[in-house]
Structure formats: C-alpha cells, structure tokens
Design a protein around this motif. Structure first.
Motif, PDB file in Angstrom:
ATOM      1  N   LEU A   1       0.880  -1.154   0.000  1.00  0.00           N
ATOM      2  CA  LEU A   1       0.000   0.000   0.000  1.00  0.00           C
ATOM      3  C   LEU A   1       0.926   1.215   0.000  1.00  0.00           C
ATOM      4  O   LEU A   1       1.725   1.387   0.917  1.00  0.00           O
ATOM      5  N   PHE A   2       0.852   2.027  -1.039  1.00  0.00           N
ATOM      6  CA  PHE A   2       1.799   3.129  -1.232  1.00  0.00           C
ATOM      7  C   PHE A   2       1.091   4.443  -0.943  1.00  0.00           C
ATOM      8  O   PHE A   2       0.063   4.759  -1.542  1.00  0.00           O
ATOM      9  N   VAL A   3       1.647   5.207  -0.001  1.00  0.00           N
ATOM     10  CA  VAL A   3       1.078   6.490   0.403  1.00  0.00           C
ATOM     11  C   VAL A   3       2.029   7.595  -0.036  1.00  0.00           C
ATOM     12  O   VAL A   3       3.179   7.658   0.411  1.00  0.00           O
ATOM     13  N   GLY A   4       1.560   8.478  -0.908  1.00  0.00           N
ATOM     14  CA  GLY A   4       2.410   9.561  -1.381  1.00  0.00           C
ATOM     15  C   GLY A   4       1.737  10.910  -1.200  1.00  0.00           C
ATOM     16  O   GLY A   4       0.544  11.057  -1.506  1.00  0.00           O
ATOM     17  N   LEU A   5       2.498  11.883  -0.707  1.00  0.00           N
ATOM     18  CA  LEU A   5       1.962  13.225  -0.486  1.00  0.00           C
ATOM     19  C   LEU A   5       2.697  14.215  -1.374  1.00  0.00           C
ATOM     20  O   LEU A   5       3.924  14.200  -1.451  1.00  0.00           O
ATOM     21  N   SER A   6       1.945  15.063  -2.074  1.00  0.00           N
ATOM     22  CA  SER A   6       2.488  16.083  -2.962  1.00  0.00           C
ATOM     23  C   SER A   6       3.299  15.415  -4.090  1.00  0.00           C
ATOM     24  O   SER A   6       2.762  14.574  -4.802  1.00  0.00           O
ATOM     25  N   ILE A   7       4.587  15.718  -4.226  1.00  0.00           N
ATOM     26  CA  ILE A   7       5.381  15.029  -5.240  1.00  0.00           C
ATOM     27  C   ILE A   7       5.388  13.523  -4.975  1.00  0.00           C
ATOM     28  O   ILE A   7       5.440  12.710  -5.900  1.00  0.00           O
ATOM     29  N   GLY A   8       5.282  13.139  -3.696  1.00  0.00           N
ATOM     30  CA  GLY A   8       5.165  11.720  -3.364  1.00  0.00           C
ATOM     31  C   GLY A   8       3.919  11.103  -3.946  1.00  0.00           C
ATOM     32  O   GLY A   8       3.906   9.920  -4.317  1.00  0.00           O
ATOM     33  N   GLY A   9       2.838  11.883  -4.048  1.00  0.00           N
ATOM     34  CA  GLY A   9       1.618  11.388  -4.675  1.00  0.00           C
ATOM     35  C   GLY A   9       1.770  11.205  -6.169  1.00  0.00           C
ATOM     36  O   GLY A   9       1.142  10.322  -6.768  1.00  0.00           O
ATOM     37  N   MET A  10       2.622  12.015  -6.788  1.00  0.00           N
ATOM     38  CA  MET A  10       2.916  11.814  -8.209  1.00  0.00           C
ATOM     39  C   MET A  10       3.762  10.556  -8.393  1.00  0.00           C
ATOM     40  O   MET A  10       3.522   9.769  -9.320  1.00  0.00           O
ATOM     41  N   ILE A  11       4.745  10.367  -7.512  1.00  0.00           N
ATOM     42  CA  ILE A  11       5.542   9.140  -7.557  1.00  0.00           C
ATOM     43  C   ILE A  11       4.633   7.927  -7.385  1.00  0.00           C
ATOM     44  O   ILE A  11       4.788   6.914  -8.078  1.00  0.00           O
TER      45      ILE A  11
END
Length: 262
Positions: free
Chosen positions: A90-100
């Motif tokens: 389960l991958f949680v990405g915020l901001s640029i992390g959400g694009m990754i």
C-alpha cells in the motif's frame, strides 16, 4: 540509519514494524524528509511493515545534479522496493510523493496493490510557474520562497505554534539542487491519462486550506480512478499529517482495513 545504494543514487530509508507484515510505503513532499510521517506511524495498525524514504535531493539521501525527471524519481522508489523485497504494498504519497505513487502504480502493478494520493494531483501547476520557482531558488536558495511556501503548507493557526518553526527550518535545510531538481520533475509531469487507467483501491486526501494542491485538484485526480474514495481534512493545509495527525490517521487506517491490508 539505513542507506540503500541503488547504483546511481544512495537513498536514506527506514524499515520498521513487522518484517513479515503487509508492507506500507510512504513518500513525502517537496521540501521535507521522511519525518513528515512521524505522527502517523505510531497510529498505524499492528502487524505492518512500514517503509519510509528520503527521495533524491532531500533529507539524508544523495543530492545529484539536477534537473530530475519524474521517471527517475519513480525508478528510485521502484529500485528501493525491489532491493527490500517489497511487493503488493500500500503506497502512500503526499504532494510530489503522490505523483511518484501514481507513476509507480502504473509502471509496476506488482509493487502496488493500493494507493493513497494525498495533497497531490495528476498535474500540479504550470511550466511557467515552476520555471519561476526554480529560477528564484537557484538565485536565492530555498529561503527566497520560504514564506510563500509556509503559507501554502499550513493553515494560519499552525503558524503560531513552536512546531511551525521546526518545519520552516526543515524546508530551509533542503539543498537548492534537490529542491530545484524535484521542481523540474513536477513541472514536466502530466499523469491524467496514465492515472485514469489504474484499477486498484485508491484514496485521495486533501487539506481544506491547502494552497499548493487545492481540494478540487485532489478530487479531480482521484476521480480518474473508478471506485476511489476522497476525504477532506478541515483546518489543514498541504501537510495534514503534521497539522491534523489524528484525522489523517483515522482516514488512512480505515482505508488500510477496508482494503484488507492487515
């Protein structure tokens, strides 16, 4: 401290929890390191394997010369997960992390079984906007943008707290090359078409007072994925895991349990 030598980059990461548990991977925002998730990790369900990392140019990871591409940032996450033997995360990405998170979910469906796109978008801003920010950072360092960034990051009440200054200091400690390099990656990314092809459990999280990725952008992005959920956190800006950790944890844990990822 753990450092993964991935050949062209050394990434700083942490690997906590149950080594045999279902994996959850966190990717943080531009201008922060993986301490972004410090208030969330203790609230996660028991039995998870919890992996956090500093993307290139940030935290204790290497700072190679930029500009960076989003494909490179996605590849970094991919190589790290392969190195650690992680699949079906389960991958949680915020901001640029959400694009990754979006790019990795499309590229390597074996690595990501569910995704959280937090305070992010399929496309963020315009090339002209990012060009201006990159120019300002290269001329004056991250300090040249710090006040405007903090206004977008946090709702006004948080500015009066002592913790606000710690986050400002973290931002100011971000290497110029890392900030500019990752800004270039965001500038060149448009994931509307790839993200619309995803067919995995997906959750979008927005902060009501987010000046970087407003709620409408997050909703528009998560709505590209059929069956997805959208949650809005009140009294939070761009970094709700910092301002509203209890609300963020509740929403994330509901999603974790709802996907059977425990």
């Amino acid at each position: 401290m753990k450092i993964a030598d991935l050949g062209d980059i050394r990434l700083h990461y942490s690997d906590e929890g149950d080594p045999d548990g279902a994996p959850i991977v966190f990717a943080n925002s531009l201008g922060t390191d993986f301490r972004l998730w410090d208030k969330i990790v203790p609230n996660l369900p028991a039995g998870l394997r919890i992996i956090r990392y500093d993307k290139r140019g940030h935290g204790l990871s290497d700072v190679p010369a930029g500009p960076y591409s989003m494909g490179t940032l996605v590849s970094d996450a991919e190589k790290l997960m392969d190195r650690l033997g992680v699949k079906d995360a389960l991958f949680v990405g915020l901001s640029i992390g959400g694009m990754i998170a979006q790019g990795l979910s499309v590229k390597r469906p074996d690595l990501v079984r569910a995704v959280v796109i937090s305070n992010s978008g399929a496309k963020i801003g315009t090339k002209e906007m990012w060009d201006d920010r990159i120019k300002a950072v290269r001329e004056g360092g991250v300090a040249a943008l710090a006040d405007a960034i903090m206004d977008r990051w946090f709702a006004k009440p948080f500015h009066a707290t002592d913790e606000f200054h710690a986050w400002r200091n973290m931002l100011l400690a971000t290497p110029t090359e890392g900030y500019a390099g990752c800004s270039a990656a965001i500038s060149g990314t448009d994931f509307y078409t790839p993200t619309s092809g995803l067919r995995i459990p997906a959750l979008g999280i927005a902060g009501a007072d987010d000046g970087s990725t407003p709620p409408d952008l997050v909703r528009e992005t998560i709505d590209l994925i059929p069956g997805s959920r959208f949650e809005l956190i009140r009294k939070a800006g761009h970094l709700p895991p910092v301002e509203q950790p209890e609300a963020y944890s509740r929403i994330l844990n509901d999603f974790i349990r709802g996907t059977g990822h425990v």
